[in-house]
Design an enzyme around this catalytic site. Structure first.
Site, PDB file in Angstrom:
ATOM      1  N   SER A  84       0.875  -1.180   0.000  1.00 34.28           N
ATOM      2  CA  SER A  84       0.000   0.000   0.000  1.00 34.28           C
ATOM      3  C   SER A  84       0.909   1.226   0.000  1.00 34.28           C
ATOM      4  CB  SER A  84      -0.843  -0.011   1.284  1.00 34.28           C
ATOM      5  OG  SER A  84      -1.455   1.242   1.499  1.00 34.28           O
ATOM      6  N   TYR A 133      -2.338  -1.503  10.389  1.00 34.56           N
ATOM      7  CA  TYR A 133      -2.258  -1.600   8.919  1.00 34.56           C
ATOM      8  C   TYR A 133      -0.937  -1.036   8.411  1.00 34.56           C
ATOM      9  CZ  TYR A 133      -4.032  -1.181   4.076  1.00 34.56           C
ATOM     10  OH  TYR A 133      -4.225  -1.288   2.718  1.00 34.56           O
TER      11      TYR A 133
HETATM   12  P1  NAD Z   1     -11.488  -6.194  -0.451  1.00 35.84           P
HETATM   13  O1  NAD Z   1     -12.099  -5.988   0.892  1.00 35.84           O
HETATM   14  O2  NAD Z   1     -12.250  -5.800  -1.669  1.00 35.84           O
HETATM   15  O3  NAD Z   1     -11.069  -7.710  -0.630  1.00 35.84           O
HETATM   16  C1  NAD Z   1     -10.429  -8.400   0.412  1.00 35.84           C
HETATM   17  C2  NAD Z   1     -10.305  -9.850   0.011  1.00 35.84           C
HETATM   18  O4  NAD Z   1      -9.671 -10.539   1.100  1.00 35.84           O
HETATM   19  C3  NAD Z   1     -11.625 -10.552  -0.234  1.00 35.84           C
HETATM   20  O5  NAD Z   1     -11.465 -11.460  -1.304  1.00 35.84           O
HETATM   21  C4  NAD Z   1     -11.871 -11.317   1.061  1.00 35.84           C
HETATM   22  O6  NAD Z   1     -12.651 -12.473   0.910  1.00 35.84           O
HETATM   23  C5  NAD Z   1     -10.449 -11.673   1.409  1.00 35.84           C
HETATM   24  N1  NAD Z   1     -10.284 -12.005   2.818  1.00 35.84           N
HETATM   25  C6  NAD Z   1     -10.683 -11.297   3.903  1.00 35.84           C
HETATM   26  N2  NAD Z   1     -10.383 -11.972   5.031  1.00 35.84           N
HETATM   27  C7  NAD Z   1      -9.773 -13.124   4.647  1.00 35.84           C
HETATM   28  C8  NAD Z   1      -9.241 -14.237   5.337  1.00 35.84           C
HETATM   29  N3  NAD Z   1      -9.279 -14.310   6.672  1.00 35.84           N
HETATM   30  N4  NAD Z   1      -8.694 -15.243   4.620  1.00 35.84           N
HETATM   31  C9  NAD Z   1      -8.682 -15.195   3.268  1.00 35.84           C
HETATM   32  N5  NAD Z   1      -9.159 -14.155   2.556  1.00 35.84           N
HETATM   33  C10 NAD Z   1      -9.701 -13.143   3.247  1.00 35.84           C
HETATM   34  O7  NAD Z   1     -10.072  -5.455  -0.386  1.00 35.84           O
HETATM   35  P2  NAD Z   1      -9.205  -4.650  -1.480  1.00 35.84           P
HETATM   36  O8  NAD Z   1      -9.464  -3.211  -1.323  1.00 35.84           O
HETATM   37  O9  NAD Z   1      -9.337  -5.279  -2.817  1.00 35.84           O
HETATM   38  O10 NAD Z   1      -7.749  -4.897  -0.873  1.00 35.84           O
HETATM   39  C11 NAD Z   1      -6.903  -5.914  -1.343  1.00 35.84           C
HETATM   40  C12 NAD Z   1      -5.491  -5.624  -0.881  1.00 35.84           C
HETATM   41  O11 NAD Z   1      -5.049  -4.366  -1.392  1.00 35.84           O
HETATM   42  C13 NAD Z   1      -5.322  -5.531   0.652  1.00 35.84           C
HETATM   43  O12 NAD Z   1      -4.116  -6.105   1.053  1.00 35.84           O
HETATM   44  C14 NAD Z   1      -5.298  -4.035   0.892  1.00 35.84           C
HETATM   45  O13 NAD Z   1      -4.610  -3.704   2.060  1.00 35.84           O
HETATM   46  C15 NAD Z   1      -4.558  -3.565  -0.343  1.00 35.84           C
HETATM   47  N6  NAD Z   1      -4.781  -2.148  -0.649  1.00 35.84           N
HETATM   48  C16 NAD Z   1      -6.029  -1.699  -0.950  1.00 35.84           C
HETATM   49  C17 NAD Z   1      -6.186  -0.346  -1.240  1.00 35.84           C
HETATM   50  C18 NAD Z   1      -7.519   0.224  -1.603  1.00 35.84           C
HETATM   51  O14 NAD Z   1      -7.619   1.445  -1.712  1.00 35.84           O
HETATM   52  N7  NAD Z   1      -8.546  -0.583  -1.815  1.00 35.84           N
HETATM   53  C19 NAD Z   1      -5.098   0.519  -1.215  1.00 35.84           C
HETATM   54  C20 NAD Z   1      -3.844   0.015  -0.897  1.00 35.84           C
HETATM   55  C21 NAD Z   1      -3.697  -1.330  -0.623  1.00 35.84           C
END
Ligand code: NAD
Length: 262
Positions: free
Chosen positions: A144, A157
């Site tokens: 991130s 986080y």
């Molecule tokens: P999201 O909430 O859309 O998806 C999260 C995924 O993780 C889902 O598929 C969910 O089923 C899975 N998950 C949750 N708990 C779990 C568990 N215990 N075991 C297995 N799977 C599990 O999230 P996102 O926004 O797509 O984020 C994905 C990644 O990107 C994360 O690591 C997040 O920190 C990172 N990220 C997101 C953003 C953003 O703005 N969305 C920015 C920077 C980094």
């Protein structure tokens, strides 16, 4: 399910958001994909089927809970059993919790460290020997912008994401002579369920409206004033798996609309 003799990618947390975008991108590049998430099978079945139909690759959904090492082992073992090997590992599963540190619940700290950091360790540990033996592998850790800089109220986080950037560099050094690359992608704000869900808590923590959170907190730090897209993150992940990216390893690549240029 079509099982082709092609590369296989495991993408953790790929039943929604960025992970699903990456899984679709890698399937589009001709790889079999293992989807993972905690949603019920019937909810993900249409998504899985669509990947097979759209890209002509094999797709499997594994509901392994990655909070504990046993879940990670189940995911990797299942992928190897179904497709023979894991050539690409994308450590993407992640959760968020927003609170001042003095009120931060211990169990939320532990859950974030378990899923956002330790699961990547266990998954990497399980696939790296095979990648080295085959002389080819790609590990992509979805960190991130918070792996490079901090924001208040996100102590667990930010700690986990800084941790995964350090882990990325370490494993890149350990695998550099074996045709394996290890990189972190550092997205700024991408519009996904994870971001949507944290808006009410951030509003509460800061005592402002949800509209103000979007304008003055989330996009305040993103100079483009736009959320990045899942497809943009997927495009970089696909590039990192290509031969053209063979010398890119140990990096933390921001896709953040200029955030970390501040
Ligand atoms: P999201 O909430 O859309 O998806 C999260 C995924 O993780 C889902 O598929 C969910 O089923 C899975 N998950 C949750 N708990 C779990 C568990 N215990 N075991 C297995 N799977 C599990 O999230 P996102 O926004 O797509 O984020 C994905 C990644 O990107 C994360 O690591 C997040 O920190 C990172 N990220 C997101 C953003 C953003 O703005 N969305 C920015 C920077 C980094």
């Amino acid at each position: 399910m079509t099982v082709t003799k092609t590369r296989t990618a495991v993408v953790t947390g790929s039943s929604s958001g960025i992970g699903l975008g990456i899984a679709r991108g890698l399937a589009g590049a001709g790889m079999n994909v293992v989807l993972n998430g905690i949603e019920p099978e019937d909810q993900i079945e249409p998504i899985r089927k669509a990947i097979e139909a759209d890209f002509g690759v094999g797709a499997r959904y594994d509901r392994a809970n990655l909070m504990a090492p046993e879940g990670v082992a189940e995911l990797i073992d299942g992928a190897v059993e179904a497709f023979g090997a894991v050539d690409v590992l994308v450590n993407n599963a992640g959760i968020q919790f927003v609170s001042p540190v003095e009120d931060f619940p211990d169990e939320k700290w532990q859950a974030i460290i378990n899923l956002n950091l330790s699961a990547a360790f266990y998954a990497t540990k399980a696939v790296v020997a095979g990648m080295k033996a085959r002389g080819w592998g790609r590990i992509i850790n979805i960190a991130s912008a918070h792996g490079l800089v901090a924001s208040p109220y996100k102590s667990a986080y930010v700690a986990a994401k800084h941790g995964i950037v350090g882990f990325t560099k370490t494993i890149a050094l350990e695998t550099a002579e074996h045709g394996v690359t290890v990189n972190a992608i550092c997205p700024g704000y991408v519009w996904t369920p994870l971001v949507e869900k944290q808006i009410p808590d951030t509003a509460k923590a800061r005592g402002i409206s949800e509209e103000a959170v979007i304008r003055d907190v989330l996009l305040a730090s993103q100079p483009t004033k736009k959320f990045a897209t899942v497809e943009e993150i997927a495009a970089l992940a696909v590039f990192l798996t290509s031969d053209g990216a063979a010398s890119i390893t140990g990096t933390a690549l921001p896709v953040d609309g200029g955030w970390t240029a501040h």
